[in-house]
Design an enzyme around this catalytic site. Structure first.
Site, PDB file in Angstrom:
ATOM      1  N   SER A 242       5.753   9.832   6.296  1.00 34.80           N
ATOM      2  CA  SER A 242       5.154  10.975   5.613  1.00 34.80           C
ATOM      3  C   SER A 242       6.198  12.039   5.295  1.00 34.80           C
ATOM      4  CB  SER A 242       4.085  11.607   6.506  1.00 34.80           C
ATOM      5  OG  SER A 242       4.707  12.227   7.632  1.00 34.80           O
ATOM      6  N   ARG A 243       5.865  12.910   4.359  1.00 36.93           N
ATOM      7  CA  ARG A 243       6.763  14.000   4.021  1.00 36.93           C
ATOM      8  C   ARG A 243       6.944  14.929   5.219  1.00 36.93           C
ATOM      9  NH1 ARG A 243       6.224  17.933  -1.239  1.00 36.93           N
ATOM     10  NH2 ARG A 243       5.420  15.991  -2.120  1.00 36.93           N
ATOM     11  N   GLN A 244       5.840  15.206   5.892  1.00 34.34           N
ATOM     12  CA  GLN A 244       5.899  16.069   7.078  1.00 34.34           C
ATOM     13  C   GLN A 244       6.861  15.500   8.125  1.00 34.34           C
ATOM     14  OE1 GLN A 244       1.981  16.415   8.677  1.00 34.34           O
ATOM     15  NE2 GLN A 244       2.604  17.774  10.375  1.00 34.34           N
ATOM     16  N   GLY A 246       9.286  13.248   7.657  1.00 40.93           N
ATOM     17  CA  GLY A 246      10.648  13.222   7.141  1.00 40.93           C
ATOM     18  C   GLY A 246      11.299  14.590   7.194  1.00 40.93           C
ATOM     19  N   GLU A 265      12.505   8.253   3.358  1.00 41.70           N
ATOM     20  CA  GLU A 265      11.732   7.896   2.169  1.00 41.70           C
ATOM     21  C   GLU A 265      10.340   8.397   2.458  1.00 41.70           C
ATOM     22  OE1 GLU A 265       9.015   6.154   0.620  1.00 41.70           O
ATOM     23  OE2 GLU A 265       9.845   4.140   0.926  1.00 41.70           O
ATOM     24  N   CYS A 302       4.314   2.745  -0.774  1.00 41.22           N
ATOM     25  CA  CYS A 302       5.087   3.914  -1.222  1.00 41.22           C
ATOM     26  C   CYS A 302       5.107   4.004  -2.740  1.00 41.22           C
ATOM     27  CB  CYS A 302       6.534   3.835  -0.754  1.00 41.22           C
ATOM     28  SG  CYS A 302       6.759   3.042   0.828  1.00 41.22           S
TER      29      CYS A 302
END
Lengths: 522, 522
Positions: A242-244, A246, A265, A302
């Site tokens: 997840s963006r969080q 990462g 990623e 993804c």
């Protein structure tokens, strides 16, 4: 091979002392034996120190020895037999054909990196010969090779329990580069992870390598991840998630006394542009392919096509109608975890409840603790441009948003408003759509790592020319790819040797080129 | 060409509105006309927006056009004639031969990158041809090229007013990569910077490029630097300077909504290991060479040999005596600025006042506002290992510390305790020192970007195989070099094209390879 619920620290099985957890069957909610106790900071330290100890010998393995090891890992994974597939099915809810395909991809990926290692291009050897007669000053003999950055921490992804997990692309490319690896298993599939970890350990032993070349940690919380990224022996990080998650790793890596690179990623909505000529020629086929790409693996990819952008008109209407029919007919699916299913449900509700969005279709509602009900909605370019962050945010799962554009200019404006992406797709018809496509490509090149035509972004090839990467926030570092042979470059750094006697040079740079690798000489 | 004290924003001369400043002659303290007013945030925005506007066309210039431009920059710098050298002498206190040599290096570097551009290797083109008959799924046609990351901010260094400044290595490699550049001039040599900036502008005009390909900002404070690094149009940063400055830029770049890479070359003590065989054979010659390397350019070189490590004994004593004589006889020199001279004086005082350090020699004390008095001191490995951060810290200028080791084990321990370095040097005698050198090399490879034998680290070759980089804190990113042709890779990212019709592909990837560049095809 048994699944024991222990941590794999080099050649030793060591129980953790952290919080206890189980794998959960997402189809039933049932806890699967055995129980794990999470790895603690002491085990992180042992694994990282072992990796550091292994680095000295592993980074100087010859090309054949290292390639043989990668192939041995591939074979050991195959040797696990159907037990691996069965455990992965229970832990992930993914169907057998998908997991068998993913195992093939994982094994082929390891073998591909064995070829890369043998080729020796990755060494990037350069030789500038001495110019003793140069004036005003002579030039020395200068030789460059790439060496691995050091031990690498790899975080297994939830959605690819094999190909982006313990022996996935990050691990394969790091091991190919000569970097020992400490993997943190994704807590949703610890048993699958342990099986693959044991296969890697077996290959380490068969090849007579230092036990610290590979360790596997498992644990449910963030503390373990941060301890691993913060450990001084760790020199780079590979992450898919997840963006969080990462962003948290990026922050931790940047805050270290010695900052290290993070290859995360993270998230992507993978815009698909439907150009007018293509829609006029084959809206039906495009819609069919789109629905299949959107709903496969419950959309948990993804590169899932989450954003469809087209020029308003009867052809787009036709596409939308057919896509809505397809999504409406999509059977319910089981997601990887109850948490992912909850995030998905909330994401779809937020999107479909957005003032500028018109809900178009929902698939069948599912049963069990982790159902995925496919979703399709539409909006206008005007609404999208008013809230690109909100309407462009990834909803991980089988949800997509159609953006209707009133003009080619609006289409380009939507492209410009996109965040960084893994992929961007154009459906185009030769001739009719050339001008529009030629105008979009320079925009999309700056937004995505891969641009494709007349296909769907899911199903990433593992090859030399692939890029699975892209500008932030798709990844933390657009200068790299996490799939394909170029991924090895992430874990290498150049070192140069000036006037070092031949006998002290590494084989890659010796006068007689004992490895027989390509070298750029001047 | 006139020096006007204005900011060069694309093709326009625009006065700043920020704090006023002058160049100062460091030999006399005299303020040199004209006065500048520092660039403000509005000018940062104009320069960055212009660079963004130029990016679309500049990044797609053909190989010949881009190479011609780099050569035109080189010629325009030569066309400045002696006015450039004279201004640089006044602003930096560096002597004429050094600056003439540096001009030659700057020009050659631009021409070298012209060759790199023409070769086309930097494109990194890869082609995986379609496999339509593959089972179970066909493979598409996949092609990869590298494109520039976007506009680059370059920070001129104090100590190389030409070769690491406005048209220095960072600018040359960024322009070669296809990235427009916004330079922030070092405030210590704004006139030199303006002259070179006008030369670049002239080349931009002669080559018919978009004016935004190059802009030059000048200003005295940190706000300007942070505004530039924080600007959304800027996509990478090249910096050579202090650790404090580099860390501030790294923090600013990481804190952006879209983080960007920073290539900061910061600090290094460049350890030199004197192995026993070499000392026995030629302590005198080594000491002579060392003193010359230490004191040249008042020691103001990133690769200045600040740490000498040897095995205790009569041969090391002999080296130390001779080195102390040489340093004691070193004439006073003028440093680049009064601030640098003050930091140098404080650094030497701190070092020579350290409880574990024995002061050995000081050179002649100088006059004027920015004197450099060379310094040599000694310590023991024991003392060094007790305070590696304190005794291993860079003192920018002609100061060095000898570390006496009681055993080969202590020598290796000192090597292991070092921070990341740009260089590490071994003086060795074939045969006698082989075992010791072979033991040190694997340690030093992990500490430095360049390892050299029987020479001095100053005088960095600009060539294909050079690495001027190294682990943190020598640089922010050990995966790169800021000198040599590999520096172009810092400003490139891969993009791949899947099944894109040939007519829409960039020339580098078209079927007929119109650029005639090397491409890895499978």
């Amino acid at each position: 091979m048994q699944i024991t619920g222990t941590q794999l620290i080099g050649s030793q099985d060591i129980p953790g002392t952290g919080a206890a957890f189980h794998a959960i069957d997402p189809a039933t909610g049932e806890a699967l034996p055995p129980a794990w106790q999470g790895a603690d900071a002491g085990l992180v330290d042992r694994a990282a120190r072992l990796a550091e100890a292994a680095f000295a010998s592993y980074r100087e393995t010859g090309l054949e020895a290292r390639a043989d090891f990668l192939e041995a890992v591939a074979q050991a994974i195959l040797d696990l037999g159907d037990a691996l597939i069965e455990r992965a099915m229970r832990e992930t809810g993914l169907p057998r054909p998908r997991l068998e395909g993913e195992r093939g991809r994982t094994v082929n990926q390891l073998r591909l990196f064995a070829r890369v290692v043998r080729d020796g291009d990755w060494v990037g050897a350069r030789i500038d010969r001495a110019l003793p007669g140069r004036t005003p000053l002579p030039r020395g003999d200068i030789r460059l090779r790439h060496i691995p950055v050091g031990p690498v921490a790899v975080f297994g992804a939830s959605n690819f329990p094999l190909a982006f997990s313990v022996a996935g692309g990050d691990t394969a490319s790091a091991l190919a580069a000569g970097a020992p690896v400490v993997v943190k298993a994704h807590p949703a599939h610890p048993g699958t992870s342990e099986l693959v970890g044991r296969a890697i350990r077996r290959a380490v032993q068969r090849c007579g390598l230092h036990e610290g070349v590979f360790s596997l940690l498992a644990g449910p919380g963030h503390e373990l991840s941060l301890a691993l990224v913060g450990h001084p022996a760790i020199r780079a990080v590979g992450f898919t998630g997840s963006r969080q998650g990462g962003l948290a790793l990026m922050r931790a890596a940047a805050a270290r006394p010695v900052p290290i690179p993070v290859y995360a990623e993270m998230s992507s909505t993978n815009p698909v542009f439907l150009l007018p000529g293509a829609l006029a020629a084959r809206a039906e086929a495009i819609a069919r392919g789109f629905v299949a790409s959107l709903t496969g693996s419950a959309g948990q990819l993804c590169t899932n096509p989450g954003l469809i952008i087209g020029l308003d008109g009867p052809d787009l209407d036709r596409f939308v109608r057919l896509a809505a029919e397809g999504v409406g007919a999509a059977p319910a699916a089981t997601m990887l975890t109850a948490g992912i299913a909850r995030s998905y449900r909330e994401g779809v509700e937020r999107l479909h409840g957005h003032a500028g969005v018109e809900p178009l279709a929902r698939g069948a509602a599912g049963q069990g603790p982790a159902p995925c009900q496919a979703g399709l909605a539409a909006t206008t370019a005007e609404a999208f441009l008013a809230d690109p962050a909100g309407l462009g945010a990834e909803v991980f799962g089988a949800s997509a948003l159609v953006v209707r554009c009133a003009s080619p200019e609006e289409l380009a404006a939507v492209a410009r408003a996109l965040e960084g992406q893994l992929t961007a797709t154009l459906h185009l018809e030769a001739g009719a759509d050339d001008a529009l496509a030629a105008g979009l490509l320079p925009i999309l090149e700056l937004k995505a790592g891969r641009i494709l035509a007349n296909g769907y972004p899911t199903g990433v090839e593992v090859c030399d020319a692939i890029v699975h990467g892209g500008p932030f926030p798709a990844t933390s570092d657009p200068r790299s790819t996490s799939v394909g042979t170029l991924a090895i470059a992430r874990f290498l750094r150049p070192v140069c040797y000036q006037d070092i006697p031949d006998g002290l040079l590494p084989p890659a740079l010796r006068q007689d080129n004992p490895w027989g690798i390509p070298r750029a000489e001047r």
